[in-house]
Write a protein that holds these residues in place. Structure first.
Motif, PDB file in Angstrom:
ATOM      1  N   ILE A 296     -75.783 -38.466 -29.870  1.00 40.93           N
ATOM      2  CA  ILE A 296     -76.462 -37.576 -30.949  1.00 40.93           C
ATOM      3  C   ILE A 296     -77.462 -36.596 -30.806  1.00 40.93           C
ATOM      4  O   ILE A 296     -78.324 -37.259 -30.376  1.00 40.93           O
ATOM      5  CB  ILE A 296     -76.639 -38.453 -32.371  1.00 40.93           C
ATOM      6  N   GLY A 297     -77.235 -35.519 -30.864  1.00 36.55           N
ATOM      7  CA  GLY A 297     -78.250 -34.450 -30.660  1.00 36.55           C
ATOM      8  C   GLY A 297     -78.036 -33.639 -29.498  1.00 36.55           C
ATOM      9  O   GLY A 297     -77.628 -34.181 -28.214  1.00 36.55           O
ATOM     10  N   GLY A 298     -77.989 -32.262 -29.737  1.00 40.00           N
ATOM     11  CA  GLY A 298     -77.946 -31.254 -28.477  1.00 40.00           C
ATOM     12  C   GLY A 298     -79.213 -31.091 -27.982  1.00 40.00           C
ATOM     13  O   GLY A 298     -79.486 -30.655 -26.787  1.00 40.00           O
ATOM     14  N   GLN A 299     -80.380 -31.153 -28.660  1.00 47.01           N
ATOM     15  CA  GLN A 299     -81.615 -30.981 -28.502  1.00 47.01           C
ATOM     16  C   GLN A 299     -82.303 -32.184 -29.044  1.00 47.01           C
ATOM     17  O   GLN A 299     -82.023 -32.927 -29.891  1.00 47.01           O
ATOM     18  CB  GLN A 299     -82.334 -29.633 -28.944  1.00 47.01           C
ATOM     19  N   PRO A 300     -83.662 -32.516 -28.448  1.00 42.99           N
ATOM     20  CA  PRO A 300     -84.459 -33.570 -28.697  1.00 42.99           C
ATOM     21  C   PRO A 300     -84.644 -33.676 -30.359  1.00 42.99           C
ATOM     22  O   PRO A 300     -84.838 -32.641 -30.947  1.00 42.99           O
ATOM     23  CB  PRO A 300     -85.876 -33.445 -28.183  1.00 42.99           C
ATOM     24  N   LEU A 301     -84.447 -34.855 -31.131  1.00 42.13           N
ATOM     25  CA  LEU A 301     -84.321 -34.835 -32.190  1.00 42.13           C
ATOM     26  C   LEU A 301     -85.498 -35.039 -33.122  1.00 42.13           C
ATOM     27  O   LEU A 301     -85.680 -34.440 -34.239  1.00 42.13           O
ATOM     28  CB  LEU A 301     -83.379 -36.191 -32.641  1.00 42.13           C
ATOM     29  N   GLY A 302     -86.742 -35.354 -32.341  1.00 40.30           N
ATOM     30  CA  GLY A 302     -88.140 -35.851 -33.165  1.00 40.30           C
ATOM     31  C   GLY A 302     -87.860 -36.927 -34.161  1.00 40.30           C
ATOM     32  O   GLY A 302     -87.054 -37.606 -34.355  1.00 40.30           O
ATOM     33  N   PHE A 303     -89.139 -37.212 -34.839  1.00 44.84           N
ATOM     34  CA  PHE A 303     -89.227 -38.335 -35.877  1.00 44.84           C
ATOM     35  C   PHE A 303     -89.150 -38.062 -37.148  1.00 44.84           C
ATOM     36  O   PHE A 303     -89.317 -38.897 -38.057  1.00 44.84           O
ATOM     37  CB  PHE A 303     -90.313 -38.998 -35.378  1.00 44.84           C
ATOM     38  N   ASP A 304     -89.311 -36.726 -37.651  1.00 44.39           N
ATOM     39  CA  ASP A 304     -89.503 -36.376 -39.039  1.00 44.39           C
ATOM     40  C   ASP A 304     -88.133 -36.055 -39.572  1.00 44.39           C
ATOM     41  O   ASP A 304     -88.278 -36.280 -41.037  1.00 44.39           O
ATOM     42  CB  ASP A 304     -90.274 -35.021 -39.147  1.00 44.39           C
ATOM     43  N   GLU A 305     -87.061 -35.616 -39.014  1.00 44.41           N
ATOM     44  CA  GLU A 305     -85.981 -35.472 -39.771  1.00 44.41           C
ATOM     45  C   GLU A 305     -85.363 -36.699 -40.272  1.00 44.41           C
ATOM     46  O   GLU A 305     -85.314 -38.034 -39.493  1.00 44.41           O
ATOM     47  CB  GLU A 305     -84.884 -34.816 -38.796  1.00 44.41           C
ATOM     48  N   CYS A 306     -84.738 -36.842 -41.372  1.00 39.76           N
ATOM     49  CA  CYS A 306     -84.067 -37.948 -41.882  1.00 39.76           C
ATOM     50  C   CYS A 306     -82.559 -37.668 -42.055  1.00 39.76           C
ATOM     51  O   CYS A 306     -82.119 -36.555 -42.193  1.00 39.76           O
ATOM     52  CB  CYS A 306     -84.561 -37.975 -43.607  1.00 39.76           C
ATOM     53  N   GLY A 307     -81.888 -38.932 -42.168  1.00 39.80           N
ATOM     54  CA  GLY A 307     -80.442 -39.030 -42.336  1.00 39.80           C
ATOM     55  C   GLY A 307     -79.712 -38.716 -40.956  1.00 39.80           C
ATOM     56  O   GLY A 307     -78.620 -38.681 -41.008  1.00 39.80           O
ATOM     57  N   ILE A 308     -80.314 -38.916 -39.794  1.00 44.97           N
ATOM     58  CA  ILE A 308     -79.507 -38.795 -38.480  1.00 44.97           C
ATOM     59  C   ILE A 308     -78.523 -39.965 -38.242  1.00 44.97           C
ATOM     60  O   ILE A 308     -77.470 -39.927 -38.075  1.00 44.97           O
ATOM     61  CB  ILE A 308     -80.670 -38.595 -37.453  1.00 44.97           C
ATOM     62  N   VAL A 309     -79.233 -41.148 -38.547  1.00 40.62           N
ATOM     63  CA  VAL A 309     -78.391 -42.346 -38.485  1.00 40.62           C
ATOM     64  C   VAL A 309     -77.237 -42.261 -39.446  1.00 40.62           C
ATOM     65  O   VAL A 309     -76.244 -42.615 -39.216  1.00 40.62           O
ATOM     66  CB  VAL A 309     -79.495 -43.618 -38.502  1.00 40.62           C
ATOM     67  N   ALA A 310     -77.719 -41.980 -40.945  1.00 41.42           N
ATOM     68  CA  ALA A 310     -76.687 -41.934 -41.776  1.00 41.42           C
ATOM     69  C   ALA A 310     -75.318 -40.896 -41.405  1.00 41.42           C
ATOM     70  O   ALA A 310     -74.481 -41.101 -41.727  1.00 41.42           O
ATOM     71  CB  ALA A 310     -77.276 -41.487 -43.002  1.00 41.42           C
TER      72      ALA A 310
END
Length: 328
Positions: A268-282
């Motif tokens: 998952i992710g075309g660019q590094p995701l970072g730690f602040d975004e929510c809902g990526i696992v969901a």
């Protein structure tokens, strides 16, 4: 079900591949001699970009600061869902899918960023220490919540659920990130702790000396991907490796489920995701839970990785692509 807040206070860091030489000695100590540093939570995952390390504060003391190490600002707490009073053992048939609706989706709705670490034995949810009041408030209606202290499980009273809780501000809908599916076939394995020395030489070779030049991931399917994950948590070992790497190890020492199931990856992710975004696992867990597809999930410093049964990879990719096209 019960939700346990474990005692571990975890740091998450990225180790540059070119700096691995500086950390070989402390990593060997964490891998094979954890009693020497009292580390009880250690996970090392190699990806094409770097090495992601998740480890508790005792283990973190073993790693010298350097230009090669990037450490996430937050301290993370570890959550574990417990069924019928005991942590599930053995390879879980449903992996992270079983907690998608009860844990992952509600936390995403309350704008809590999570990291996931699925192992052979169970699934760990990592949340920022500062988000704990929101986590408790969000999940208290679904779970009996306990906090581990000195080896004992202390219940958190329901009237404490709102202590320190501030209603989260509304946030924009999460970004739907692109997904990729490398062609590797992966195994999820464990090793009895007393047999770990028997595969130590091969583990050292795979982790420290078997590197191919990193490739830039491209859109769509990848031919293959460098991915190897080793976890040693409270004495239990979990290893994720591709089927080709598995052939280098003695087959009688690596334990897997009776079905010997192979898994394919969704990255998952075309660019590094970072730690602040929510809902990526969901974004991954919810649609898979809706159609009851098993999934293991491993977050790393830059990207997330889901493992699904090999026979279901086509359905999974189609499902996630339709979700992206519909924008929800």
């Amino acid at each position: 079900m019960d939700l346990h807040i474990l005692e571990h206070r975890v740091r998450v860091l990225s180790l540059a591949r070119r700096g691995l030489w500086l950390y070989t000695h402390p990593l060997l100590k964490l891998l094979f001699l954890p009693q020497r540093c009292r580390c009880k939570f250690f996970s090392l995952t190699e990806t094409p970009e770097d090495y992601t390390i998740m480890l508790d504060e005792e283990g973190f003391k073993e790693l010298p600061p350097s230009e090669f190490m990037q450490v996430a600002d937050s301290t993370w707490l570890v959550l574990s869902v417990v069924s019928n009073g005991c942590v599930p053992s053995g390879c879980q048939a449903t992996g992270v899918t079983k907690i998608a609706r009860s844990v992952i989706a509600p936390l995403a709705e309350h704008h809590v960023s999570v990291l996931m670490l699925s192992t052979y034995q169970t699934d760990f949810i990592l949340v920022r220490e500062r988000d704990l009041p929101v986590v408790i408030h969000t999940l208290a209606g679904e779970f009996d919540i306990y906090k581990e202290e000195n080896g004992e499980s202390i219940p958190i009273p329901c009237d404490d659920a709102s202590n320190g809780f501030l209603k989260p501000k509304s946030a924009p809908s999460p970004t739907l990130h692109p997904v990729q599916s490398p062609q590797n076939r992966f195994c999820i394995l464990t090793v009895a702790p007393d047999t770990l020395p028997a595969i130590a030489t091969m583990l050292i070779d795979v982790l420290f000396y078997s590197h191919s030049p990193p490739k830039e991931p491209s859109a769509g399917d990848l031919d293959s991907i460098t991915f190897f994950s080793f976890s040693l948590i409270e004495g239990y070992i979990s290893i994720v490796m591709d089927a080709e790497t598995q052939k280098r190890f003695p087959s009688d020492l690596l334990l897997t489920s009776s079905s010997g199931e192979l898994w394919r990856m969704v990255r998952i992710g075309g660019q590094p995701l970072g730690f602040d975004e929510c809902g990526i696992v969901a974004q991954i867990a919810e649609p898979l839970a809706a159609v009851d597809i098993s999934a293991y999930y491993i977050s790393t410093f830059n990207f997330d990785h889901a493992l699904v049964p090999e026979e279901g990879i086509t359905e999974v990719i189609e499902l996630l692509q339709k979700r992206q096209e519909s924008g929800r």
